[in-house]
Write a protein that holds these residues in place. Structure first.
Motif, PDB file in Angstrom:
ATOM      1  N   SER A 134       0.832  -1.193   0.132  1.00  0.00           N
ATOM      2  CA  SER A 134       0.013   0.130   0.056  1.00  0.00           C
ATOM      3  C   SER A 134       1.058   1.193   0.003  1.00  0.00           C
ATOM      4  CB  SER A 134      -0.986   0.125   1.187  1.00  0.00           C
ATOM      5  OG  SER A 134      -0.360   0.016   2.433  1.00  0.00           O
ATOM      6  N   PHE A 135       0.383   2.320  -0.358  1.00  0.00           N
ATOM      7  CA  PHE A 135       1.207   3.610  -0.600  1.00  0.00           C
ATOM      8  C   PHE A 135       0.428   4.660   0.188  1.00  0.00           C
ATOM      9  CE2 PHE A 135       2.003   1.107  -4.337  1.00  0.00           C
ATOM     10  CZ  PHE A 135       3.521   1.069  -4.291  1.00  0.00           C
TER      11      PHE A 135
ATOM     12  N   GLY B  55      -2.934   8.730   6.682  1.00  0.00           N
ATOM     13  CA  GLY B  55      -3.896   8.174   6.649  1.00  0.00           C
ATOM     14  C   GLY B  55      -4.940   7.674   5.593  1.00  0.00           C
ATOM     15  N   TYR B  56      -4.251   8.644   4.258  1.00  0.00           N
ATOM     16  CA  TYR B  56      -4.672   8.613   3.100  1.00  0.00           C
ATOM     17  C   TYR B  56      -3.847   7.878   2.199  1.00  0.00           C
ATOM     18  CZ  TYR B  56      -8.224  12.055   4.142  1.00  0.00           C
ATOM     19  OH  TYR B  56      -9.282  12.866   4.471  1.00  0.00           O
ATOM     20  N   TYR B  57      -4.618   6.950   1.589  1.00  0.00           N
ATOM     21  CA  TYR B  57      -3.790   5.979   0.564  1.00  0.00           C
ATOM     22  C   TYR B  57      -4.207   6.165  -0.991  1.00  0.00           C
ATOM     23  CZ  TYR B  57      -2.538   3.399   4.735  1.00  0.00           C
ATOM     24  OH  TYR B  57      -2.111   3.297   6.147  1.00  0.00           O
ATOM     25  N   ILE B  58      -3.299   5.688  -1.799  1.00  0.00           N
ATOM     26  CA  ILE B  58      -3.606   5.591  -3.202  1.00  0.00           C
ATOM     27  C   ILE B  58      -4.387   4.437  -3.539  1.00  0.00           C
ATOM     28  CG2 ILE B  58      -2.488   5.061  -5.555  1.00  0.00           C
ATOM     29  CD1 ILE B  58      -0.174   6.549  -4.721  1.00  0.00           C
ATOM     30  N   SER B  59      -5.641   4.690  -3.993  1.00  0.00           N
ATOM     31  CA  SER B  59      -6.693   3.613  -4.275  1.00  0.00           C
ATOM     32  C   SER B  59      -7.193   3.677  -5.709  1.00  0.00           C
ATOM     33  CB  SER B  59      -7.872   3.899  -3.135  1.00  0.00           C
ATOM     34  OG  SER B  59      -7.283   4.184  -1.688  1.00  0.00           O
TER      35      SER B  59
ATOM     36  N   VAL C 287      -7.235   6.748 -10.743  1.00  0.00           N
ATOM     37  CA  VAL C 287      -6.675   6.446  -9.439  1.00  0.00           C
ATOM     38  C   VAL C 287      -6.853   7.757  -8.440  1.00  0.00           C
ATOM     39  CG1 VAL C 287      -4.480   5.775  -8.241  1.00  0.00           C
ATOM     40  CG2 VAL C 287      -5.272   5.088 -10.586  1.00  0.00           C
ATOM     41  N   GLN C 288      -7.086   7.670  -7.197  1.00  0.00           N
ATOM     42  CA  GLN C 288      -7.355   8.662  -6.242  1.00  0.00           C
ATOM     43  C   GLN C 288      -6.820   8.403  -4.971  1.00  0.00           C
ATOM     44  OE1 GLN C 288     -11.635   9.560  -5.947  1.00  0.00           O
ATOM     45  NE2 GLN C 288     -12.190   8.036  -7.920  1.00  0.00           N
ATOM     46  N   LEU C 289      -6.979   9.377  -3.959  1.00  0.00           N
ATOM     47  CA  LEU C 289      -6.536   9.367  -2.740  1.00  0.00           C
ATOM     48  C   LEU C 289      -7.519   9.286  -1.581  1.00  0.00           C
ATOM     49  CD1 LEU C 289      -3.630   9.516  -1.569  1.00  0.00           C
ATOM     50  CD2 LEU C 289      -4.231  11.807  -1.079  1.00  0.00           C
ATOM     51  N   MET C 290      -7.735   8.118  -1.167  1.00  0.00           N
ATOM     52  CA  MET C 290      -8.929   7.807  -0.308  1.00  0.00           C
ATOM     53  C   MET C 290      -8.339   7.560   1.301  1.00  0.00           C
ATOM     54  SD  MET C 290     -11.235   8.229  -2.481  1.00  0.00           S
ATOM     55  CE  MET C 290     -12.581   7.651  -1.429  1.00  0.00           C
ATOM     56  N   PRO C 291      -9.348   7.985   2.219  1.00  0.00           N
ATOM     57  CA  PRO C 291      -8.885   7.569   3.561  1.00  0.00           C
ATOM     58  C   PRO C 291      -8.888   6.216   3.746  1.00  0.00           C
ATOM     59  CG  PRO C 291     -11.289   8.455   3.433  1.00  0.00           C
ATOM     60  CD  PRO C 291     -10.416   8.626   2.008  1.00  0.00           C
ATOM     61  N   GLU C 292      -8.069   5.731   4.957  1.00  0.00           N
ATOM     62  CA  GLU C 292      -7.888   4.442   5.409  1.00  0.00           C
ATOM     63  C   GLU C 292      -9.379   3.688   5.565  1.00  0.00           C
ATOM     64  OE1 GLU C 292      -5.374   1.495   8.262  1.00  0.00           O
ATOM     65  OE2 GLU C 292      -5.418   3.886   8.487  1.00  0.00           O
ATOM     66  N   ASN C 293     -10.373   4.387   5.978  1.00  0.00           N
ATOM     67  CA  ASN C 293     -11.623   3.791   6.466  1.00  0.00           C
ATOM     68  C   ASN C 293     -12.502   3.596   5.419  1.00  0.00           C
ATOM     69  OD1 ASN C 293     -12.194   6.321   6.055  1.00  0.00           O
ATOM     70  ND2 ASN C 293     -13.152   6.806   8.222  1.00  0.00           N
TER      71      ASN C 293
ATOM     72  N   ARG D  48      -7.016  -0.508  -1.839  1.00  0.00           N
ATOM     73  CA  ARG D  48      -5.688   0.131  -1.872  1.00  0.00           C
ATOM     74  C   ARG D  48      -4.437  -0.727  -1.553  1.00  0.00           C
ATOM     75  NH1 ARG D  48      -7.833   0.713   3.664  1.00  0.00           N
ATOM     76  NH2 ARG D  48      -6.569  -0.730   5.302  1.00  0.00           N
ATOM     77  N   ASP D  49      -4.604  -2.215  -1.913  1.00  0.00           N
ATOM     78  CA  ASP D  49      -3.454  -2.971  -2.171  1.00  0.00           C
ATOM     79  C   ASP D  49      -3.037  -3.057  -3.430  1.00  0.00           C
ATOM     80  OD1 ASP D  49      -3.447  -3.468   0.469  1.00  0.00           O
ATOM     81  OD2 ASP D  49      -4.987  -4.910   0.686  1.00  0.00           O
ATOM     82  N   PHE D  50      -1.786  -3.163  -3.832  1.00  0.00           N
ATOM     83  CA  PHE D  50      -1.101  -3.278  -5.246  1.00  0.00           C
ATOM     84  C   PHE D  50      -0.041  -4.106  -5.167  1.00  0.00           C
ATOM     85  CE2 PHE D  50      -3.085   0.912  -4.707  1.00  0.00           C
ATOM     86  CZ  PHE D  50      -3.406   1.181  -5.921  1.00  0.00           C
ATOM     87  N   ILE D  51      -0.084  -4.728  -6.416  1.00  0.00           N
ATOM     88  CA  ILE D  51       0.938  -6.015  -6.870  1.00  0.00           C
ATOM     89  C   ILE D  51       2.167  -5.049  -7.465  1.00  0.00           C
ATOM     90  CG2 ILE D  51       1.766  -7.782  -7.951  1.00  0.00           C
ATOM     91  CD1 ILE D  51      -1.301  -8.870  -7.636  1.00  0.00           C
ATOM     92  N   MET D  52       3.454  -5.183  -7.133  1.00  0.00           N
ATOM     93  CA  MET D  52       4.562  -4.317  -7.713  1.00  0.00           C
ATOM     94  C   MET D  52       5.327  -5.584  -8.438  1.00  0.00           C
ATOM     95  SD  MET D  52       5.724  -1.646  -4.808  1.00  0.00           S
ATOM     96  CE  MET D  52       6.867  -1.106  -6.140  1.00  0.00           C
ATOM     97  N   ASN D  53       5.618  -5.473  -9.797  1.00  0.00           N
ATOM     98  CA  ASN D  53       6.351  -6.293 -10.484  1.00  0.00           C
ATOM     99  C   ASN D  53       7.428  -5.764 -11.231  1.00  0.00           C
ATOM    100  OD1 ASN D  53       4.980  -8.892  -9.967  1.00  0.00           O
ATOM    101  ND2 ASN D  53       3.308  -8.293 -11.444  1.00  0.00           N
ATOM    102  N   PRO D  54       8.799  -5.998 -11.022  1.00  0.00           N
ATOM    103  CA  PRO D  54       9.971  -5.266 -11.433  1.00  0.00           C
ATOM    104  C   PRO D  54       9.896  -5.373 -13.097  1.00  0.00           C
ATOM    105  CG  PRO D  54      10.704  -6.651  -9.792  1.00  0.00           C
ATOM    106  CD  PRO D  54       9.304  -7.030  -9.843  1.00  0.00           C
ATOM    107  N   ASN D  55       9.890  -4.562 -13.849  1.00  0.00           N
ATOM    108  CA  ASN D  55       9.808  -4.305 -15.420  1.00  0.00           C
ATOM    109  C   ASN D  55      11.137  -5.110 -15.957  1.00  0.00           C
ATOM    110  OD1 ASN D  55       8.778  -3.755 -17.841  1.00  0.00           O
ATOM    111  ND2 ASN D  55       9.903  -1.934 -18.042  1.00  0.00           N
TER     112      ASN D  55
END
Length: 281
Positions: free
Chosen positions: A240-241, A248-252, A261-267, A273-280
């Protein structure tokens, strides 16, 4: 300290009584000649020079002036020890020393104004390129909307996968390190666009936008803070970012496709707000 008599009772002149001192007039000559004589003439040398040693009567040298000063100081100290009112525990106070030894001296002081540089909160480390997708495998793609660039989350397949945006992930060292939070910046590979958190106009709620930055490495402290996100591992594969400027605000991303893509509160549980990161690679 030994008990010392009064200064006037001490005789500072040397004694007129003579004393016997024996000197060797030829000692230097003996040492010089011994270096050049062979060992077989050793006894002959000594038999020749020993008779020349004779006693000489001379007076002792006059005491040096520094000895007088030492005696005077000792006498002064002894007298001070007998003065009433001097604290024996401290032995001397400032007034005692000033009256006999020290003098007052005016000291000028100059005030100097100094300015301390603000310490760096984040220090750049390195940049790596990744492909980032949300937990539903939606891809991030760059789109121009009303003259502004924004990121959308949508499903891409086949040839459309080329539209997926590559993300430059810049990692930083923090002045207050946290093993669970790693400061990063997120930029579009091949562009000078970086995700940024700023307050929405007229409100205190933050919004996520893309801003053009010529060199993100040159930004520091307050200028850099809106571009910093804390990358946190929520599981073995998800990250998460969180905004550093707005805790308390996350990229979502939305549950729906083709939403920005927005910035939303945790609640807020309706956004992802969970992302998968794969190296290019």
């Amino acid at each position: 300290m030994a008990e010392v008599p009064e200064y006037n009772d001490i005789s500072m002149e040397y004694s007129e009584h003579v004393e016997d001192f024996y000197t060797d007039e030829v000692s230097i000559k003996i040492k010089t000649n011994k270096k050049h004589l062979q060992w077989k003439h050793h006894e002959e040398c000594w038999s020749t020079y020993l008779p020349q040693i004779k006693p000489e009567i001379r007076k002792p040298e006059k005491p040096m002036s520094c000895f007088k000063k030492v005696v005077m100081l000792v006498v002064v100290v002894e007298k001070l020890k007998g003065i009433k009112g001097i604290d024996k525990l401290s032995f001397f106070n400032d007034d005692d020393l000033l009256n006999h030894i020290l003098v007052h001296e005016d000291i000028t002081c100059n005030s100097v104004e100094t300015q301390n540089a603000v310490s760096t909160q984040f220090m750049y480390n390195k940049t790596t390129v990744h492909v980032i997708r949300d937990q539903r495998q939606k891809c991030l793609t760059l789109q121009e909307f009303q003259g502004n660039a924004r990121l959308l989350a949508l499903f891409l397949q086949g040839q459309n996968i080329q539209q997926e945006a590559k993300i430059n992930v810049g990692t930083y060292f923090s002045a207050k390190p946290d093993i669970e939070k790693r400061p990063v910046t997120l930029g579009i590979a091949g562009r000078q666009l970086y995700l940024c958190c700023t307050p929405e106009e007229g409100t205190t709620d933050p919004v996520l936008s893309l801003k053009e930055v010529a060199d993100i490495k040159q930004k520091q402290n307050d200028d850099l803070l809106p571009f910093i996100f804390y990358k946190k591992a929520s599981s073995t594969i998800y990250n998460s970012f969180e905004s550093a400027a707005f805790p308390g605000y996350y990229i979502s991303t939305s549950q729906q496709e083709r939403q920005p893509v927005q910035l939303m509160p945790e609640n807020n549980q309706t956004f992802l707000r969970d992302f998968i990161m794969n190296p290019n690679l």
